[in-house]
Design an enzyme around this catalytic site. Structure first.
Site, mmCIF file in Angstrom:
data_model
loop_
_atom_site.group_PDB
_atom_site.id
_atom_site.type_symbol
_atom_site.label_atom_id
_atom_site.label_comp_id
_atom_site.label_asym_id
_atom_site.label_seq_id
_atom_site.Cartn_x
_atom_site.Cartn_y
_atom_site.Cartn_z
ATOM 1 N N GLU A 44 -35.106 33.647 7.156
ATOM 2 C CA GLU A 44 -35.079 32.228 6.802
ATOM 3 C C GLU A 44 -34.383 31.465 7.918
ATOM 4 O O GLU A 44 -33.237 31.757 8.261
ATOM 5 C CB GLU A 44 -34.347 31.979 5.478
ATOM 6 C CG GLU A 44 -34.359 30.495 5.102
ATOM 7 C CD GLU A 44 -33.566 30.152 3.847
ATOM 8 O OE1 GLU A 44 -33.760 29.039 3.326
ATOM 9 O OE2 GLU A 44 -32.746 30.988 3.399
ATOM 10 N N GLU A 69 -28.390 29.945 10.238
ATOM 11 C CA GLU A 69 -27.917 28.565 10.078
ATOM 12 C C GLU A 69 -27.134 28.151 11.314
ATOM 13 O O GLU A 69 -26.282 28.899 11.795
ATOM 14 C CB GLU A 69 -27.043 28.452 8.825
ATOM 15 C CG GLU A 69 -26.384 27.102 8.619
ATOM 16 C CD GLU A 69 -27.378 25.949 8.503
ATOM 17 O OE1 GLU A 69 -27.139 24.896 9.134
ATOM 18 O OE2 GLU A 69 -28.395 26.106 7.790
ATOM 19 N N ASP A 96 -28.981 29.244 16.463
ATOM 20 C CA ASP A 96 -29.914 28.135 16.637
ATOM 21 C C ASP A 96 -31.354 28.622 16.487
ATOM 22 O O ASP A 96 -31.765 29.587 17.138
ATOM 23 C CB ASP A 96 -29.706 27.532 18.029
ATOM 24 C CG ASP A 96 -30.387 26.191 18.205
ATOM 25 O OD1 ASP A 96 -31.363 25.911 17.485
ATOM 26 O OD2 ASP A 96 -29.943 25.414 19.076
ATOM 27 N N ASP A 118 -35.247 19.636 8.388
ATOM 28 C CA ASP A 118 -35.118 18.232 8.774
ATOM 29 C C ASP A 118 -36.505 17.690 9.112
ATOM 30 O O ASP A 118 -37.195 18.226 9.976
ATOM 31 C CB ASP A 118 -34.201 18.118 9.995
ATOM 32 C CG ASP A 118 -33.767 16.691 10.284
ATOM 33 O OD1 ASP A 118 -34.558 15.759 10.020
ATOM 34 O OD2 ASP A 118 -32.646 16.502 10.788
ATOM 35 N N LYS A 122 -39.121 10.066 12.772
ATOM 36 C CA LYS A 122 -39.561 9.212 13.877
ATOM 37 C C LYS A 122 -40.546 9.961 14.769
ATOM 38 O O LYS A 122 -40.357 11.136 15.087
ATOM 39 C CB LYS A 122 -38.355 8.731 14.685
ATOM 40 C CG LYS A 122 -37.448 7.796 13.905
ATOM 41 C CD LYS A 122 -36.278 7.319 14.743
ATOM 42 C CE LYS A 122 -35.380 6.388 13.926
ATOM 43 N NZ LYS A 122 -34.192 5.933 14.694
ATOM 44 N N ASP A 154 -39.644 18.562 0.207
ATOM 45 C CA ASP A 154 -39.889 17.426 -0.684
ATOM 46 C C ASP A 154 -40.498 16.264 0.089
ATOM 47 O O ASP A 154 -40.840 15.242 -0.495
ATOM 48 C CB ASP A 154 -38.570 16.952 -1.301
ATOM 49 C CG ASP A 154 -37.647 16.371 -0.234
ATOM 50 O OD1 ASP A 154 -37.343 17.105 0.742
ATOM 51 O OD2 ASP A 154 -37.262 15.192 -0.344
ATOM 52 N N THR A 192 -33.798 26.540 -3.642
ATOM 53 C CA THR A 192 -32.704 26.212 -2.735
ATOM 54 C C THR A 192 -31.833 25.148 -3.400
ATOM 55 O O THR A 192 -32.206 24.561 -4.421
ATOM 56 C CB THR A 192 -33.230 25.658 -1.401
ATOM 57 O OG1 THR A 192 -33.680 24.312 -1.595
ATOM 58 C CG2 THR A 192 -34.372 26.507 -0.846
ATOM 59 N N GLU A 193 -30.685 24.868 -2.796
ATOM 60 C CA GLU A 193 -29.817 23.814 -3.324
ATOM 61 C C GLU A 193 -30.522 22.463 -3.311
ATOM 62 O O GLU A 193 -30.477 21.709 -4.289
ATOM 63 C CB GLU A 193 -28.524 23.725 -2.497
ATOM 64 C CG GLU A 193 -27.621 24.939 -2.585
ATOM 65 C CD GLU A 193 -27.917 25.993 -1.530
ATOM 66 O OE1 GLU A 193 -27.134 26.941 -1.420
ATOM 67 O OE2 GLU A 193 -28.944 25.869 -0.820
ATOM 68 N N GLU A 195 -33.712 21.896 -3.280
ATOM 69 C CA GLU A 195 -34.845 21.935 -4.209
ATOM 70 C C GLU A 195 -34.403 21.591 -5.624
ATOM 71 O O GLU A 195 -35.066 20.813 -6.325
ATOM 72 C CB GLU A 195 -35.470 23.325 -4.170
ATOM 73 C CG GLU A 195 -36.724 23.481 -4.990
ATOM 74 C CD GLU A 195 -37.376 24.838 -4.779
ATOM 75 O OE1 GLU A 195 -38.349 25.131 -5.494
ATOM 76 O OE2 GLU A 195 -36.907 25.605 -3.901
#
Length: 213
Positions: A44, A69, A96, A118, A122, A154, A192-193, A195
């Site tokens: 993940e 992460e 990363d 994320d 833009k 989402d 997930t949190e 979600e």
């Protein structure tokens, strides 16, 4: 969302090298040595506070999981949660997502998860989206032949971009869901949190599964 750095994060990460790796390059091509037994490796990218990857490791002891992460405090929160469990099939990386080729050998990973990444809304930031073609090229390298990517979000804009980007790259879609929580696919879904938060507000969760030819 950026989280303010906490002083306790670095000492906690340093104290648990058995579970969280700070320099993932040293295990390139040797990840199976980090686990109790050799099993398919799932990754993940952007695990956040770890709820998904920990849940998956608990539900699927037959698979080895790695959560990555970049934010150290967030990674440390995930580490705290993981320390409360006894999961020989789980490892964490503070690193990363742009450096995956430095962390994994070609074909070392069987499956990848991109959860609530994320969206970089833009247009000028499109190259930063984790489903931009340059990222897909990296995923194709580290994944096994026909290795799959599961994505949940989402954000309809990111979802549409991802569908188009993956299609243009020549990927094959195994499934597309425009309202995950009201579909049969939700039966074995690990949330997930983010979600949980978005679903509680009634927002639809979008999901896709795609693989490289």
């Amino acid at each position: 969302m950026r989280v303010k750095h906490k002083k306790w994060a670095d000492p906690l990460i340093a104290a648990h090298p058995e579970l969280m790796i700070d320099d993932a390059t040293q295990f390139k091509g040797k990840w199976q040595s980090r686990f109790a037994k050799e099993q398919p490796l799932h990754l993940e990218v952007g695990m956040g506070k770890g709820q998904f990857i920990i849940g998956m490791a608990k539900d699927h002891p037959e698979i080895n999981f790695i959560g990555l992460e970049i934010q150290r405090t967030v990674a440390a929160i995930a580490l705290k949660k993981a320390l409360e469990e006894d999961l020989p099939n789980l490892q964490l990386i503070c690193g990363d997502g742009e450096d995956l080729q430095e962390y994994f050998e070609d074909g070392e990973v069987a499956k990848m998860y991109l959860n609530f990444s994320d969206p970089w809304p833009k247009k000028r930031h499109a190259k930063r989206r984790l489903t931009y073609k340059t990222f897909l090229a990296t995923y194709q390298q580290i994944l096994q032949d026909q290795g799959a990517i599961e994505l949940k979000t989402d954000n309809m804009g990111l979802f549409e971009f991802s569908l188009e980007s993956m299609n243009n790259y020549g990927m094959i879609f195994d499934g597309v869901w425009l309202d995950l929580h009201h579909s049969e696919e939700n039966e074995h879904n690990v949330e997930t949190e983010y979600e949980q938060k978005f679903a509680a507000k009634g927002q639809p969760i979008y999901k896709l599964i795609a693989n490289f030819k």
